[in-house]
Design a protein around this motif. Structure first.
Motif, PDB file in Angstrom:
ATOM      1  N   ARG A  66     -11.250  -3.273  28.685  1.00 36.12           N
ATOM      2  CA  ARG A  66     -10.618  -1.996  29.022  1.00 36.12           C
ATOM      3  C   ARG A  66      -9.146  -2.188  29.390  1.00 36.12           C
ATOM      4  N   TRP A  67      -8.855  -3.244  30.137  1.00 35.39           N
ATOM      5  CA  TRP A  67      -7.461  -3.520  30.505  1.00 35.39           C
ATOM      6  C   TRP A  67      -6.627  -3.786  29.248  1.00 35.39           C
ATOM      7  N   ASP A  69      -7.253  -2.735  26.245  1.00 31.80           N
ATOM      8  CA  ASP A  69      -7.150  -1.485  25.480  1.00 31.80           C
ATOM      9  C   ASP A  69      -5.981  -0.622  25.954  1.00 31.80           C
ATOM     10  N   SER A  70      -5.585  -0.787  27.212  1.00 35.15           N
ATOM     11  CA  SER A  70      -4.526   0.050  27.778  1.00 35.15           C
ATOM     12  C   SER A  70      -3.122  -0.458  27.475  1.00 35.15           C
ATOM     13  N   LYS A  71      -3.025  -1.605  26.793  1.00 43.64           N
ATOM     14  CA  LYS A  71      -1.723  -2.229  26.552  1.00 43.64           C
ATOM     15  C   LYS A  71      -1.315  -2.103  25.079  1.00 43.64           C
ATOM     16  N   GLU A 129      -0.262  -2.934  37.355  1.00 43.83           N
ATOM     17  CA  GLU A 129      -1.095  -2.837  36.153  1.00 43.83           C
ATOM     18  C   GLU A 129      -0.588  -3.724  35.023  1.00 43.83           C
ATOM     19  N   ARG A 130       0.587  -4.303  35.192  1.00 45.79           N
ATOM     20  CA  ARG A 130       1.141  -5.181  34.157  1.00 45.79           C
ATOM     21  C   ARG A 130       0.406  -6.516  34.093  1.00 45.79           C
ATOM     22  N   SER A 148      -4.054  -6.364  21.329  1.00 49.57           N
ATOM     23  CA  SER A 148      -2.976  -6.315  22.315  1.00 49.57           C
ATOM     24  C   SER A 148      -2.440  -7.697  22.680  1.00 49.57           C
TER      25      SER A 148
END
Length: 265
Positions: A66-67, A69-71, A129-130, A148
């Motif tokens: 999920r992390w 996927d957000s990048k 969040e980076r 990603s």
């Protein structure tokens, strides 16, 4: 037999054959069975996860997916040194400072017990969040397979090196011992899919080296294209040349009597 294949190390396989004066076979890379499955299957939300006592971690595979996927595509630097080697206690703060100074999203895997229990206090809040700091086991193949992921800061252990090459991920090499130094040279000088984090590994690796190396790797479109081109060679699974080498090896052994095989060994 060598745990490699023709398209990665043909000149070196031929060299060993000439120097030793005997048959030489590249029968690798020998990686987990899951590696040879389509990379998309590793990223499915319904993927099964077998419990293992050694898979102790502060994040699950789903958390990591999920992390990622957000990048943005190709934006994440993956940092991992395997389970047996790590930077020195003095080098760890330099790595933490470099990741803090960099603007790149990153996953940093810190193995339990590495660096005398070092943990980068404050980096979580500074990176926000980076950054994703994983303590313990990490789903490395999943991370390297994700769209990603754009670079791998690695100790250049052979399995990690080949896993990244096969997924088309450029490598920033930080070798620590043994064959890792030669693997880093293979990555940078022969295959041209990455660089060393510094020129002289007899000295301590410093923050400036790491920051410069990260920016160089993540911003080099030529290296990214080369990594993708070489990675395509493993898209169809275990190399055909290695299958052929295994067949030749079997044919070489099969006609021999047990006593003849014993003398060969």
């Amino acid at each position: 037999m060598f745990n490699t294949c023709d398209f990665l190390e043909r000149p070196f396989i031929e060299y060993m054959k000439t120097q030793m004066g005997m048959p030489v076979w590249g029968v690798g890379p020998l990686l987990p069975e899951t590696y040879w499955k389509p990379s998309d299957s590793l990223l499915l939300p319904e993927r099964p996860m077998k419990p293992h006592h050694w898979r102790q971690s502060n994040y699950t595979e789903d958390d990591v997916a999920r992390w990622l996927d957000s990048k943005p595509r190709g934006s994440v630097l993956y940092v991992a040194f395997g389970s047996e080697v790590c930077p020195t206690v003095e080098e760890y703060p330099h790595l933490a400072s470099a990741l803090e100074e960099s603007t790149r999203p990153f996953i940093w895997v810190i193995q339990s017990g590495s660096g005398d229990g070092y943990y980068p206090d404050g980096l979580n809040s500074k990176a926000g969040e980076r950054g994703l700091i994983i303590c313990g086991w990490a789903p490395q193949v999943l991370i390297l397979s994700h769209k990603s992921t754009g670079g791998f800061l690695s100790h250049c252990g052979w399995n990690s090196t080949v896993e990244a090459i096969g997924r088309g991920v450029p490598i920033l090499g930080w070798p620590i011992r043994g064959d890792q130094f030669y693997n880093a040279k293979l990555v940078g000088k022969h295959l041209k899919v990455g660089y060393g984090v510094c020129e002289d590994f007899t000295e301590m690796v410093k923050k400036e080296d790491i920051v410069e190396g990260i920016e160089r790797l993540m911003g080099d479109e030529g290296v990214k294209r080369q990594a993708m081109e070489i990675g395509k060679r493993l898209e169809d699974g275990f190399p055909a040349s290695s299958v052929a080498a295994l067949d030749v090896l079997v044919d070489f052994i099969r006609p021999k009597t047990s006593s003849e095989v014993y003398r060969i060994v």
